[in-house]
Every structure is written in structure tokens, then in C-alpha cells.
Scaffold this motif. Structure first.
Motif, short mmCIF file in Angstrom:
data_model
loop_
_atom_site.label_atom_id
_atom_site.label_comp_id
_atom_site.label_asym_id
_atom_site.label_seq_id
_atom_site.Cartn_x
_atom_site.Cartn_y
_atom_site.Cartn_z
N LEU B 106 0.87 -1.17 0.00
CA LEU B 106 0.00 0.00 0.00
C LEU B 106 0.90 1.22 0.00
O LEU B 106 1.70 1.40 0.91
N ARG B 174 -8.13 4.31 3.50
CA ARG B 174 -7.63 3.07 2.89
C ARG B 174 -6.94 2.19 3.91
O ARG B 174 -7.01 0.97 3.83
N LEU B 175 -6.27 2.83 4.89
CA LEU B 175 -5.53 2.05 5.89
C LEU B 175 -6.48 1.14 6.67
O LEU B 175 -6.10 0.06 7.10
N SER B 178 -7.19 -1.88 4.49
CA SER B 178 -6.02 -2.49 3.87
C SER B 178 -5.87 -3.97 4.19
O SER B 178 -6.12 -4.42 5.30
N GLN B 180 -2.96 -5.21 2.72
CA GLN B 180 -1.56 -5.27 2.32
C GLN B 180 -0.68 -5.36 3.55
O GLN B 180 -1.02 -4.78 4.59
N TRP B 183 3.09 -1.09 4.29
CA TRP B 183 2.55 0.25 4.07
C TRP B 183 3.72 1.20 3.85
O TRP B 183 4.65 1.23 4.64
N HIS B 207 -1.63 -2.38 12.82
CA HIS B 207 -1.05 -3.03 11.65
C HIS B 207 0.24 -3.75 12.02
O HIS B 207 0.48 -4.89 11.61
#
Lengths: 249, 240, 233
Positions: B106, B174-175, B178, B180, B183, B207
Motif C-alpha cells: 500500500l 484506505r488504511l 487495507s 496489504q 505500508w 497493523h
């Protein structure tokens, strides 16, 4: 085991500059010798054409310029491909050095072609001739690539942009040539014959065979000179370059 | 120019044939090794010899003054810029790959990719379709994420009517969605208020605790998140 | 097998997401599809006025006039194809998407053609009316413009991708694209001449279709490279 050292040295601008300095006088000298020889032979000692008279002598400039202009484009595109694939800075310098030389040669070919056209075809310019039109497009391509390269102010992006554009042009030149050719075959006016198969006499041909290598050598020398300028510009802040400049002056 | 596109695609399709989808997690990125990264711009060396390694759950804070090349380094790590020396390795289980599987990355740049003519809802839905196409994320989840980040009444207002901080929030939502593992955030706190900053910090912490990696730049002091500090001033060449 | 089917589906999802998002943006800013149309009508009107009372000459030169104005309209609108995405950072997200950039580029050009090329094609009756081209050949002329605007969009997009990061790339875009437009120009004018004169269309039509296919398949390769280098700086 092949010796790859020269390949790695290509990445060093200092080594490149010294090598260019060493070879440039020889290439330049040889270019002048061959050009002088072919021009004196072609202009003074070759018999005049029975139909065109002395006008035909312009082929000793026109034909080599056109041949080398097209070859230079392909050399430039190959340099562009190398610059993209292996990210070699030298390849980009070659590309940028060939572009103006190629553009000038293309202009010479167009200019001499127009001068030659007036007495032989009765007109300076014929749109239906595939060679003329694709030469003109080649000239625009050269100018576009130079403009694109310089618009990025020397950043790596501009170098790759110019390389991509030169490759796109490589795909396009044959298509342009064939499309004009096809178009001309539909529209060809009966009064002008310009695709006549030329059976050139041996005596006229011999100086041409010297003039073409002469133009190649001259083009090479001009590209080498341009490369020297490029290296000096790119390394203008390096200490060795400043030393080198002092020795030269 | 094809090589960097080609490799992950081939790897992914080989994986899908060889390994069954449940085991796909095994190959996910769990480390980053930067080895002697240097970058030259306009015949000037920005930085050289940047060497650092990150494990899953760790974070990297890239510091440095204006013009020291922070954004450039992030772009190099993200794979947007290929004009560098040294090598980048992404650790996937035991092997080191030079390219990251793009579905694990991301990237939130200085420019956020928020279209001002579109609404926050449309912007985020577009990003979900683009960067998380394989995940079944519906409009409910998207709305929820935007509400969570503090955009309640503005969901259907074109973004050019929103303030700079609110536009930044649209991007940062978006976080929350996410999937992904890596980051890369370039100045994520720009234009955010205190509440927003602490919200994003919590997001980064969550995260990291689930095994994700964060690489970020910020002029603000990042107090609540544990990050390895990398000062680009240490990697600048002295003028000779 | 299940995974690969899923991946095919996600490429499709990305393609439609980009297509509809771009169309939404274009329709929110009405000028993006009205201006090219307005441009072509104004230029053709100026040509007609320039020819004065000589409507015969106007009819003879109408294929060239139609093509040159369509070319200029497409070229002027192409400047904005990747520009807004570059300015707001969407381009970086597009490049970093795990899905094929090739398809994303196709989707973007298709969306752009829907708002610039298609209105020109739909305006063929009006263009024919102004230039005095017979309405009997309306379908043929429309088909020529349909293929032609497609070719012009795809080839011009190469230049657009290379110049997108430049502050004033508009003029350079024209400089780069003009040489590449020569084959499209030649065959396009040839086709329209054949159509208006009622000659067999197969040769020039097949050349146009061939050029369009080649442009659709090959130009995204150069465009991808162009976009990648543009976000690098």
C-alpha cells in the motif's frame, strides 16, 4: 574467457573521455581524407551525365547524406533500447549525440534533394514520393526526440522518454514509407517520372562508394565530438573534469 | 520494462497452480533488506549506502531535511523509481525477492490519488477495486471505514468541497480497509488535527501488531509508534 | 484453477472500475466532451467560410478537412488524458495496482474515446451538412471517423504519456504525435475520398482496421513505459 573489462569501463566517463580524445583525430582525419577524395573525384574527374549534365553531381552529397541519416536513426534507436534495458548512461549520451547529427544530415538530404528536383523533375518537392516524404517525417522525428530529451532538463526520465520515442519511431518509419508508397501508386501523375530504375554507370558509382564511408566517418566524428560535450556537461562538478579542462586549456 | 511486471505475475500464477490458496499466506512478505541504496539526481548524489533491514511487525521512520531525498527513497522502495544503486530484497518465507508482489503493498504518496470531482465514497470504492480486487469488500465496509475516520455527512459531497484535512482522511481511510502487509506512507499526517493523528497512529500500531510493516516519513514527532529511525543526513556525501 | 478464475475476474473488475470512474469524472466536467465537439464544428465552419461561394471545391477537399480537424480535436483533448491522474497521484496508484497496467491503459483510453471520439462520430450528419457531403454515404463516413478517431486516440496517447510530467507538454505532444499520425492521415483521407466518390472501400477500409488493431495492441506497451518514467521523478 572473453575480456569484459572494456564493457565495464564504458560506465566511467573519465575513461570514455580519454578514449574519445585518443580516437577523435584519427576518425576526423580519415573522414576529411575520404570526403575530399570522393568530392574531387566526383566533381572534377567523373564525366557528366548524358541526360542531366553536371546537375547529377549532387548525388555525391545527397545519396550519402540520406543513407547515413537513416542509418543514424537506427543506431540511435539501438542506443535507446540499450539505455532502457541495461540503464546505461553512455547509451543515453550516444542517443543524444546522434540526434542532432542525424537531424542535420536529414536536412542536407532534403535540401539537396529539392535542389536536384528542380532541374530534373521540374519541381522542388513532390509529395507522392515515398522517399521524400519519409525523409521529412524522419526529420520531424529527430526534432521531436531532441525536444523531448531537453524538455526534462537532463533528468533520467527525459533520457528514457527520448529512448522510448526513438523506438516508437523505429516501428513507424517502415509503416510511413509503405503508406506513402501505396498512396503514391494510386495518385501518380503521368508527367513526372521519379521512380525510374537508375542504371548508374561505373565511373559515376566509384566516387559514391567512397563518399558513403566518408559520410559515415564524418557522422561518427561529429557524434564523438558531441559525446565529449555531453561528458563535460554531465561531469562539470567533478574534480577530475575540472583538472582535465585545465590541461586542455 | 516487462521484467518487473512479468516476474510477480508468473510467480503468482505458478503459486496458484502449485500451492493451494490457503497456504498462500506462507509466501507473504515478512521482511525488507535495503543494501547500499544510493540515488543520484541531476548529477548530484542525494544519498548513498543506505543499509537497513526490517522484520515483520517493525516500522521505519525516514527522517531528513527538505530535499534530502525522503520521497525519492520511498519511491525507490515502492518500486516506482528504478534509478538507484544498491539492491532491495523483500523476504518471502526464506527467499529474497527483488520485486514485491504488488498486492502486498500500500503506497500513499505525497499526492494521495483522491479525485476532487468524485465523492469520498466513489474515491474509496475505486481504490478498493483497483488495489484490492480479489477481496469481497462491499459498499457497507467502505462507508463504515469513512465514518470511522470522521467523514459522516460528507460521504456524497464531491471532494473539492472538503477541507485539506478531510481530503487527507479520504485517502487515509484506505488504511482501515487495507489487506496489504507493507505500508509506505509519505507524510501521512500533513493537514491532520491531533485527533486524526492519534487515530492514524493507532491504526499503524494495530497493523504492526498483526505482523505488518510500515515505512514512513513525517515532520511531526511520532510518539506512540515504535519505529526504527533512519536519518538520511547520515548517508549524504560530503562535498569534495 | 479456482484462483486463476478469480484473478481473471479481478482484472475485469479493475478494467470496469477505471472505465466507469473516468466516465464519471468526464461527465461531471461537461467541457471535457463538449469542447472537442465544439472545436471541430467551429473549425469546419471556418473552413467553409474560407472557401466562400465555391461549394464545389469544398466538397472536393472535404475528406482532408474532416480528417485534419478530427486530428486536431483529438490531439488537443489528449493533453488531459493522463494529466489529472498525474496531478492528483492516481497514476501512482494505477501503476502500483497488482492488476495489469496494460488493461488499465486500455480502459483509460477507451473512456477518453467515449467522450472525445464518439461525439465526433455522432456529429457526422452535422459535419456532412456543413461541408455538403451527400447523406447517402453517411454510414460509410461515420464508420471511417469511428475507426479514425480510435487510431488517433491510441497513437496520440503515446505522446501524452511521455509528456504528462512536463509543465507545458501540450505543444510537445503535438510535435511528437504528428509524424506518427502520417499513415492514419493518408489512409483515412483515402477512405473518405473513396466513400464520397462511391468507389470500392475494401482496400482502404482494411488498412484502417489494420492500423487500429496494431495501435490498440502495440501502443499500450509504449504508454506503460511512458507512464512509469513519468512518476519516477
Amino acid at each position: 574467457m572473453p575480456n569484459w573489462q572494456w564493457f565495464h569501463r564504458l560506465g566511467s566517463p573519465k575513461w570514455l573521455l580519454i578514449t574519445l580524445d585518443r580516437w577523435l583525430p584519427w576518425v576526423l582525419g580519415l573522414a576529411f581524407l575520404t570526403l575530399l577524395l570522393s568530392l574531387i573525384w566526383g566533381l572534377a574527374f567523373t564525366p557528366p551525365d548524358y541526360k542531366q549534365g553536371d546537375v547529377f553531381r549532387i548525388i555525391y552529397i545527397h545519396v550519402p547524406a540520406a543513407v547515413v541519416a537513416l542509418a543514424a536513426y537506427y543506431a540511435m534507436a539501438i542506443a535507446g533500447a540499450i539505455a532502457i534495458i541495461w540503464r546505461m548512461k553512455v547509451a543515453d549520451m550516444v542517443l543524444r549525440s546522434i540526434a542532432p547529427v542525424g537531424a542535420v544530415l536529414t536536412f542536407i538530404a532534403l535540401f539537396t534533394g529539392a535542389i536536384w528536383g528542380k532541374p530534373t523533375w521540374g519541381t522542388y518537392w513532390v509529395w507522392q514520393d515515398a522517399r521524400l516524404t519519409s525523409m521529412l517525417i524522419l526529420f520531424f522525428l529527430y526534432l521531436g526526440i531532441i525536444a523531448l530529451h531537453d524538455a526534462f532538463n537532463g533528468s533520467a526520465s527525459g533520457q528514457r522518454a527520448a529512448a522510448i520515442m526513438s523506438l516508437v519511431g523505429t516501428v513507424n518509419i517502415p509503416i510511413i514509407y509503405k503508406s506513402v508508397d501505396w498512396w503514391a501508386s494510386l495518385h501518380q501523375p503521368a508527367s513526372i517520372k521519379f521512380t525510374e530504375e537508375s542504371t548508374i554507370a561505373l565511373e559515376m558509382f566509384q566516387p559514391l562508394m567512397i563518399a558513403i564511408p566518408g559520410f559515415y566517418l564524418f557522422c561518427l566524428a561529429a557524434v564523438m565530438l558531441n559525446m565529449k560535450v555531453q561528458i563535460a556537461h554531465n561531469s562539470r562538478n567533478n574534480s577530475w573534469m575540472i583538472e582535465h579542462a585545465k590541461i586542455d586549456s | 520494462m516487462f521484467a518487473d511486471d512479468f516476474q510477480p505475475t508468473v510467480r503468482r500464477s505458478l503459486l496458484s497452480i502449485l500451492i493451494d490458496p490457503i497456504n498462500k499466506q506462507l509466501s507473504a512478505v515478512n521482511g525488507l533488506v535495503l543494501d547500499g541504496i544510493g540515488c543520484q539526481k541531476a548529477y548530484r548524489q542525494l544519498f548513498s549506502g543506505v543499509t537497513v533491514s526490517l522484520r515483520a511487525g517493525q516500522g521505519l521512520h525516514v527522517a531528513g531535511s527538505n530535499g534530502s531525498g525522503k520521497t525519492t527513497l520511498l519511491k525507490i522502495i515502492a518500486g516506482l523509481s528504478n534509478d538507484y544503486q544498491g539492491s532491495i530484497g523483500w523476504r518471502c518465507s526464506d527467499e529474497l525477492n527483488h520485486v514485491i508482489d504488488k498486492s502486498d503493498l500500500l503506497y500513499l504518496g505525497h499526492l494521495t490519488g483522491v479525485k476532487s470531482l468524485l465523492t469520498p465514497l466513489e474515491n474509496l470504492s475505486w481504490w478498493v477495486s483497483l488495489c484490492l480486487p480479489a477481496y469481497p469488500i462491499g459498499s457497507d465496509e467502505i462507508t463504515q471505514a469513512l465514518q470511522q475516520i470522521g467523514l459522516n455527512s460528507e460521504l456524497n459531497t464531491p471532494c473539492h468541497f472538503l477541507s485539506a484535512g478531510q481530503q487527507r482522511r479520504v485517502a487515509l481511510a484506505r488504511l482501515l480497509l487495507s489487506q496489504q502487509r507493507v505500508w509506505i506512507l509519505d507524510e501521512p499526517f500533513t493537514a491532520l488535527d491531533h485527533l486524526g493523528i492519534s487515530q492514524i497512529e493507532n491504526c499503524i500500531k494495530r497493523h504492526q501488531s498483526s505482523g505488518g510493516m510500515v515505512i514512513m516519513t513525517s515532520h511531526q514527532v511520532v510518539s506512540n509508534v515504535e519505529l526504527i529511525n533512519l536519518n538520511l543526513a547520515d548517508y549524504q556525501q560530503r562535498p569534495n | 484453477m479456482l484462483v486463476s478464475a478469480n484473478e481473471n475476474f479481478s482484472s475485469y473488475r479493475v478494467f470496469t472500475a477505471i472505465l466507469f470512474r473516468d466516465l464519471t469524472v468526464y461527465f461531471r466536467y461537461r467541457g471535457s466532451w463538449i469542447n472537442p465537439l465544439f472545436f471541430i464544428l467551429v473549425v469546419i465552419t471556418l473552413f467553409s467560410l474560407g472557401f466562400g461561394a465555391d461549394s464545389q471545391a469544398l466538397r472536393v477537399y472535404s475528406p482532408s478537412i474532416i480528417w485534419v480537424t478530427a486530428l486536431l480535436a483529438v490531439l488537443l483533448s489528449l493533453d488531459s488524458l493522463f494529466k489529472t491522474d498525474f496531478d492528483d497521484g492516481s497514476l501512482e496508484q494505477l501503476i502500483l495496482s497488482s492488476q495489469s497496467l496494460y488493461l488499465s491503459v486500455l480502459a483509460k483510453i477507451l473512456a477518453h474515446w467515449f467522450v472525445t471520439g464518439l461525439p465526433i462520430v455522432l456529429a457526422t450528419p452535422l459535419i456532412s451538412l456543413i461541408l455538403g457531403v451527400s447523406f447517402e454515404v453517411l454510414p460509410e463516413v461515420s464508420l471511417g471517423l469511428l475507426l479514425g478517431t480510435g487510431i488517433l486516440s491510441f497513437i496520440g496517447a503515446i505522446g501524452a504519456s511521455l509528456t504528462v510530467s512536463l509543465a507545458s507538454g501540450g505543444l510537445l505532444l503535438s510535435l511528437l504525435s504528428m509524424p506518427l499520425y502520417v499513415p492514419a492521415m493518408i489512409f483515412g483521407v483515402q477512405y473518405l475520398q473513396d466513400a464520397i466518390a462511391g468507389w470500392p472501400l475494401v482496400p482502404s477500409l482494411s488498412m484502417l482496421i489494420g492500423l487500429l488493431l496494431a495501435a490498440v495492441v502495440l501502443s499500450p506497451l509504449a504508454i506503460m513505459a511512458g507512464l512509469k518514467l513519468s512518476v519516477e521523478a
